[in-house]
Each structure stands twice: as structure tokens, then as C-alpha cells.
Enzyme design. Sequence first.
Site, short mmCIF file in Angstrom:
data_model
loop_
_atom_site.label_atom_id
_atom_site.label_comp_id
_atom_site.label_asym_id
_atom_site.label_seq_id
_atom_site.Cartn_x
_atom_site.Cartn_y
_atom_site.Cartn_z
N CYS A 12 0.86 -1.19 0.00
CA CYS A 12 0.00 0.00 0.00
C CYS A 12 0.90 1.24 0.00
O CYS A 12 2.06 1.16 -0.39
CB CYS A 12 -0.99 -0.03 1.18
SG CYS A 12 -0.21 -0.03 2.81
N ARG A 18 -3.30 -0.66 5.52
CA ARG A 18 -3.94 -1.69 4.71
C ARG A 18 -3.08 -2.91 4.44
O ARG A 18 -3.54 -4.05 4.60
CB ARG A 18 -4.40 -1.07 3.37
CG ARG A 18 -5.48 -0.03 3.54
CD ARG A 18 -5.67 0.78 2.28
NE ARG A 18 -4.49 1.61 2.01
CZ ARG A 18 -4.28 2.28 0.89
NH1 ARG A 18 -5.18 2.22 -0.08
NH2 ARG A 18 -3.20 3.01 0.74
N ASP A 130 -8.10 4.02 1.59
CA ASP A 130 -7.11 4.29 2.63
C ASP A 130 -7.81 4.78 3.91
O ASP A 130 -8.42 5.85 3.90
CB ASP A 130 -6.17 5.38 2.10
CG ASP A 130 -4.98 5.59 3.00
OD1 ASP A 130 -4.97 5.03 4.12
OD2 ASP A 130 -4.06 6.31 2.59
#
Length: 161
Positions: A12, A18, A130
Amino acid sequence: MSAPPYRISFVCLGNICRSPMAAVVMRSLVADAGLPVQVDSAGTGSWHIGGGANPPAVQALGRRGYDGSTHVARQFGPRDFADYDLVIGLDRHNVADLRRLAPDDEQAAKVVLLRDFDPDAPTEDRDVPDPYGGPDLDFDHALDLVTAACQGLLAQLPVHR
Ligand code: 4NP
């Protein structure tokens, strides 16, 4: 002699929300399935190198019985591609950044989008949004999306017990 493990890295932006969540979930799935798969994670950005996962991400994992406390953030670089069979971006920007970063076409071909493994993902938006700086709900939602996609990924891995 046992076969070498299949190697996956989730990537990420910051490697604190994440992709660490995806790595923890996927490690648990492959361990339960008894599959020889090595899983880690990284970020395209450098801000959080050496730090732990974002506390709300660790807490979201904890609410589901996972331990995210041992994560150490790292940055993905061009030389890292050779260490993996599959490099999985959490959103389309991560995928684009990774393909740009790849040293050649062979390495770029290892880059895929995580939610492409989720048979129920909508075609129009396959990002894991996000959650950084957002409420706990955003982290729980990201973890829902990650979990569904990791289950799909598990079913499609080219490794067998
Ligand atoms: P992640 O979230 O990519 O899911 O780890 C982010 C964490 C930190 C930042 C951006 C995204 N940041 O800009 O510091």
C-alpha cells in the site's frame, strides 16, 4: 525435500494500515490451510520505515482476533520484485506506482490488484480505500474488503498441500 514457498508481498502507500492488515489476514489463512506460502508487506512511501502499524489498524485486527503488533514498516523498491512471485497492490495507485517501479516487464507482470481476487468485488471500483486518519469504522471496512479478497486469493493460489 519440500518445495520452496510461494512468496507474496502486499503493498500500500504507507505500509502501516492496509497492507499490514492484508498480510496478517493472509498469513492466518495460509497457515490454516497448511499451504507453503510466505507473506509480507511493504509501502511505496518512505515516511513510516521502521515503525509499527497504525494503532487503529492494530486495534481493528485485534477486534477480529488477529495480532498486528509485531509489524515493522518497510518500503518496496525495484530490487524487491525478484524476491516475490506476486506483488499485490491495495489500490489502483499502488498498482500503477509498482508497475512504474518494476525494473522490467517480467517483474511488472507480478503486480496485481488485491480486490481482483474477490469474486464479489464491483467492476467499477476495486480499491481498498485508505483508512489512515479516519474513524475505526473505516479500518473495519478496509479489513472486510481485505478479508474477502484474501479468501479469494487463497482459493486461486497455485500451490497445493
Ligand atoms: P496505508 O495508509 O497506505 O494503508 O498504510 C497510509 C498511511 C500513512 C500515510 C498514507 C497512507 N501517510 O501519508 O503517512
